[in-house]
Design a protein around this motif. Structure first.
Motif, PDB file in Angstrom:
ATOM      1  N   LEU A  97       1.034  -1.096  -0.174  1.00 46.13           N
ATOM      2  CA  LEU A  97      -0.064   0.041   0.035  1.00 46.13           C
ATOM      3  C   LEU A  97       0.809   1.483   0.098  1.00 46.13           C
ATOM      4  O   LEU A  97       0.856   2.225  -0.849  1.00 46.13           O
ATOM      5  CB  LEU A  97      -0.936  -0.012   1.151  1.00 46.13           C
ATOM      6  N   PHE A  98       2.085   1.066   0.788  1.00 43.06           N
ATOM      7  CA  PHE A  98       2.747   2.297   1.020  1.00 43.06           C
ATOM      8  C   PHE A  98       3.486   2.686  -0.560  1.00 43.06           C
ATOM      9  O   PHE A  98       3.568   3.651  -1.007  1.00 43.06           O
ATOM     10  CB  PHE A  98       3.868   2.271   2.039  1.00 43.06           C
ATOM     11  N   ASP A  99       3.801   1.593  -1.175  1.00 46.04           N
ATOM     12  CA  ASP A  99       4.701   1.818  -2.025  1.00 46.04           C
ATOM     13  C   ASP A  99       3.746   2.269  -3.337  1.00 46.04           C
ATOM     14  O   ASP A  99       4.203   3.115  -4.088  1.00 46.04           O
ATOM     15  CB  ASP A  99       5.289   0.249  -2.682  1.00 46.04           C
ATOM     16  N   THR A 100       2.454   1.849  -3.561  1.00 38.98           N
ATOM     17  CA  THR A 100       1.491   2.407  -4.397  1.00 38.98           C
ATOM     18  C   THR A 100       1.234   3.785  -4.055  1.00 38.98           C
ATOM     19  O   THR A 100       0.994   4.471  -5.161  1.00 38.98           O
ATOM     20  CB  THR A 100       0.112   1.220  -4.521  1.00 38.98           C
ATOM     21  N   PHE A 101       1.081   4.012  -2.971  1.00 33.11           N
ATOM     22  CA  PHE A 101       0.656   5.315  -2.596  1.00 33.11           C
ATOM     23  C   PHE A 101       1.733   6.270  -2.983  1.00 33.11           C
ATOM     24  O   PHE A 101       1.397   7.131  -3.831  1.00 33.11           O
ATOM     25  CB  PHE A 101       0.238   5.490  -1.205  1.00 33.11           C
ATOM     26  N   THR A 102       2.875   6.253  -2.647  1.00 29.80           N
ATOM     27  CA  THR A 102       3.921   6.957  -2.864  1.00 29.80           C
ATOM     28  C   THR A 102       4.501   7.012  -4.524  1.00 29.80           C
ATOM     29  O   THR A 102       4.836   7.896  -4.787  1.00 29.80           O
ATOM     30  CB  THR A 102       5.196   6.487  -2.131  1.00 29.80           C
ATOM     31  N   ALA A 103       4.036   5.771  -5.160  1.00 29.92           N
ATOM     32  CA  ALA A 103       4.356   5.890  -6.279  1.00 29.92           C
ATOM     33  C   ALA A 103       3.637   6.793  -7.330  1.00 29.92           C
ATOM     34  O   ALA A 103       3.970   7.469  -8.276  1.00 29.92           O
ATOM     35  CB  ALA A 103       4.086   4.495  -7.088  1.00 29.92           C
ATOM     36  N   GLN A 104       2.453   7.316  -6.870  1.00 33.59           N
ATOM     37  CA  GLN A 104       1.305   8.106  -7.273  1.00 33.59           C
ATOM     38  C   GLN A 104       1.641   9.760  -7.038  1.00 33.59           C
ATOM     39  O   GLN A 104       1.209  10.758  -7.517  1.00 33.59           O
ATOM     40  CB  GLN A 104       0.130   7.846  -6.887  1.00 33.59           C
ATOM     41  N   LEU A 105       2.679  10.012  -6.202  1.00 33.00           N
ATOM     42  CA  LEU A 105       3.134  11.269  -5.754  1.00 33.00           C
ATOM     43  C   LEU A 105       4.223  11.767  -6.253  1.00 33.00           C
ATOM     44  O   LEU A 105       5.264  11.119  -6.633  1.00 33.00           O
ATOM     45  CB  LEU A 105       3.063  11.333  -4.141  1.00 33.00           C
ATOM     46  N   PRO A 106       4.407  13.211  -6.426  1.00 34.51           N
ATOM     47  CA  PRO A 106       5.800  13.667  -7.188  1.00 34.51           C
ATOM     48  C   PRO A 106       6.652  13.556  -5.989  1.00 34.51           C
ATOM     49  O   PRO A 106       6.608  13.799  -4.537  1.00 34.51           O
ATOM     50  CB  PRO A 106       5.290  15.054  -7.262  1.00 34.51           C
ATOM     51  N   LEU A 114      11.705  15.396   1.993  1.00 33.85           N
ATOM     52  CA  LEU A 114      10.844  14.207   1.380  1.00 33.85           C
ATOM     53  C   LEU A 114      11.053  12.901   2.618  1.00 33.85           C
ATOM     54  O   LEU A 114       9.984  12.233   2.681  1.00 33.85           O
ATOM     55  CB  LEU A 114      11.840  13.784   0.191  1.00 33.85           C
ATOM     56  N   GLN A 115      12.279  12.824   3.226  1.00 33.82           N
ATOM     57  CA  GLN A 115      12.143  11.536   4.178  1.00 33.82           C
ATOM     58  C   GLN A 115      11.355  11.749   5.218  1.00 33.82           C
ATOM     59  O   GLN A 115      10.581  10.901   5.681  1.00 33.82           O
ATOM     60  CB  GLN A 115      13.438  11.342   4.584  1.00 33.82           C
ATOM     61  N   LEU A 116      11.340  13.001   5.588  1.00 36.43           N
ATOM     62  CA  LEU A 116      10.292  13.191   6.931  1.00 36.43           C
ATOM     63  C   LEU A 116       8.893  13.139   6.505  1.00 36.43           C
ATOM     64  O   LEU A 116       7.943  12.661   7.216  1.00 36.43           O
ATOM     65  CB  LEU A 116      10.423  14.627   7.333  1.00 36.43           C
ATOM     66  N   ALA A 117       8.553  13.375   5.140  1.00 32.73           N
ATOM     67  CA  ALA A 117       6.970  13.490   4.689  1.00 32.73           C
ATOM     68  C   ALA A 117       6.708  11.939   4.254  1.00 32.73           C
ATOM     69  O   ALA A 117       5.569  11.499   4.812  1.00 32.73           O
ATOM     70  CB  ALA A 117       6.978  14.316   3.237  1.00 32.73           C
ATOM     71  N   LEU A 118       7.628  11.086   4.083  1.00 33.97           N
ATOM     72  CA  LEU A 118       7.497   9.644   3.903  1.00 33.97           C
ATOM     73  C   LEU A 118       7.098   9.035   4.992  1.00 33.97           C
ATOM     74  O   LEU A 118       6.465   8.106   5.276  1.00 33.97           O
ATOM     75  CB  LEU A 118       8.709   9.094   3.138  1.00 33.97           C
ATOM     76  N   ARG A 124       0.682   7.714   9.335  1.00 35.64           N
ATOM     77  CA  ARG A 124      -0.687   8.222   9.018  1.00 35.64           C
ATOM     78  C   ARG A 124      -1.326   6.785   8.377  1.00 35.64           C
ATOM     79  O   ARG A 124      -2.540   6.686   8.379  1.00 35.64           O
ATOM     80  CB  ARG A 124      -0.974   9.351   8.248  1.00 35.64           C
ATOM     81  N   LEU A 125      -0.852   6.106   7.444  1.00 35.96           N
ATOM     82  CA  LEU A 125      -1.433   4.807   7.019  1.00 35.96           C
ATOM     83  C   LEU A 125      -1.531   3.897   8.222  1.00 35.96           C
ATOM     84  O   LEU A 125      -2.681   3.260   8.107  1.00 35.96           O
ATOM     85  CB  LEU A 125      -0.490   4.261   5.965  1.00 35.96           C
ATOM     86  N   ARG A 126      -0.699   3.733   9.005  1.00 43.75           N
ATOM     87  CA  ARG A 126      -1.031   2.985  10.139  1.00 43.75           C
ATOM     88  C   ARG A 126      -2.067   3.363  11.112  1.00 43.75           C
ATOM     89  O   ARG A 126      -2.943   2.757  11.553  1.00 43.75           O
ATOM     90  CB  ARG A 126       0.355   2.844  11.225  1.00 43.75           C
ATOM     91  N   MET A 127      -2.149   4.744  11.386  1.00 44.01           N
ATOM     92  CA  MET A 127      -3.489   5.209  11.805  1.00 44.01           C
ATOM     93  C   MET A 127      -4.816   4.987  11.500  1.00 44.01           C
ATOM     94  O   MET A 127      -5.713   4.418  11.912  1.00 44.01           O
ATOM     95  CB  MET A 127      -3.281   6.955  12.114  1.00 44.01           C
ATOM     96  N   THR A 128      -4.763   5.184   9.999  1.00 43.76           N
ATOM     97  CA  THR A 128      -6.009   4.736   9.404  1.00 43.76           C
ATOM     98  C   THR A 128      -6.369   3.193   9.496  1.00 43.76           C
ATOM     99  O   THR A 128      -7.540   2.860   9.507  1.00 43.76           O
ATOM    100  CB  THR A 128      -5.789   5.015   7.818  1.00 43.76           C
ATOM    101  N   THR A 129      -5.377   2.240   9.280  1.00 47.96           N
ATOM    102  CA  THR A 129      -5.365   0.921   9.425  1.00 47.96           C
ATOM    103  C   THR A 129      -6.098   0.695  10.768  1.00 47.96           C
ATOM    104  O   THR A 129      -7.059  -0.096  11.119  1.00 47.96           O
ATOM    105  CB  THR A 129      -4.071   0.187   9.387  1.00 47.96           C
ATOM    106  N   LEU A 130      -5.525   1.197  11.988  1.00 46.89           N
ATOM    107  CA  LEU A 130      -6.072   1.014  13.438  1.00 46.89           C
ATOM    108  C   LEU A 130      -7.331   1.280  13.521  1.00 46.89           C
ATOM    109  O   LEU A 130      -8.311   0.889  14.104  1.00 46.89           O
ATOM    110  CB  LEU A 130      -5.165   1.803  14.481  1.00 46.89           C
TER     111      LEU A 130
END
Length: 265
Positions: A97-106, A114-118, A124-130
């Motif tokens: 999911l993370f790889d697919t999501f980030t592949a869609q972003l500039p 960039l490292q901090l944003a990722l 945030r993906l983990r929060m959504t999952t919980l």
């Protein structure tokens, strides 16, 4: 660090377990969902939740995770399940999911930002999952932040690991969390591991990111509360105080209520 001779792990455990159970019952919740990372904070939080006797779902959410983090998380959960019949476990592998999501972003030419944003994206993906699991099971998301992280230096992701329903250990210093973990029988591998948020896909520790140890940051927080004179500080203590004060200032946006523009009517 200034010693805290008044802390009782047994007393803290009893208070938190009672508070958790009462809160859940008043909220008409069937139990808790906890993200388990292999670190001390999530290990202590999930154990306290299990002690309530209510249902607890421990969720592991690897995203390009170091094997040591994953193995410690599994060791802890297995240990919990051997002790408590009310503990369940689900792994949600978020790497695809993370790889697919980030592949869609500039991308960005600023590698630090960039490292901090990722890193924040992972949280945030983990929060959504919980909250997905909390929603389908009718449970509360239990936070794993401690006092120095939540109210001292703001070392968490807004709407990531900071997005929770209740915070059972947020009034405990990191040293107190470790003491409570030892009291609760958390596996030794977790008690001796260097604290890390595991959000960057490498082996950097929390200390590497913060520039000071938790003991040093606790000293700074306590020194401010006690209004100690900076004239008595060593050179390192002055450096730590500067680190603490800067982090506390720049992360205020995480610690205060969202500002609302009030309209004159």
């Amino acid at each position: 660090m200034l010693p805290n001779n008044s802390f009782s792990a047994e007393n803290a455990s009893n208070q938190i377990v009672s508070w958790l159970k009462n809160y859940a019952l008043e909220a008409k919740s069937s139990g808790f969902v906890v993200g388990v990372s292999g670190g001390i904070d999530s290990a202590v939080t999930s154990t306290l939740c299990a002690l309530t006797g209510l249902d607890v779902l421990c969720v592991t959410m690897p995203i390009h995770q170091a094997e040591s983090h994953v193995s410690r998380a599994y060791e802890h959960i297995k240990h919990l399940q051997n002790r408590f019949p009310n503990v369940q476990h689900h792994e949600a592998n978020l790497t695809p999911l993370f790889d697919t999501f980030t592949a869609q972003l500039p991308s960005s030419s600023n590698s630090d930002k960039l490292q901090l944003a990722l890193a924040n994206t992972r949280a945030r993906l983990r929060m959504t999952t919980l909250y997905y699991f909390a929603g389908i099971h009718g449970r509360l998301v239990a936070g794993t932040g401690n006092k120095i992280e939540d109210f001292g230096v703001g070392f968490y992701t807004k709407y990531g690991d900071g997005g929770v329903d209740l915070s059972p250990i947020a009034d405990l210093m990191k040293s107190e969390v470790f003491a409570l973990g030892a009291h609760l029988g958390v596996p030794q591998s977790i008690l001796t591991a260097a604290p890390t948020d595991g959000l960057f896909g490498d082996d950097r520790s929390d200390e590497d990111q913060l520039g000071a140890t938790y003991d040093e940051l606790e000293w700074a927080m306590t020194a401010i509360e006690m209004q100690l004179s900076s004239a008595d500080f060593t050179a390192r203590q002055q450096e730590v105080m500067a680190i603490y004060s800067r982090l506390h200032r720049v992360n205020q946006h995480k610690m205060i209520a969202i500002p609302v523009c009030k309209i004159d009517r």
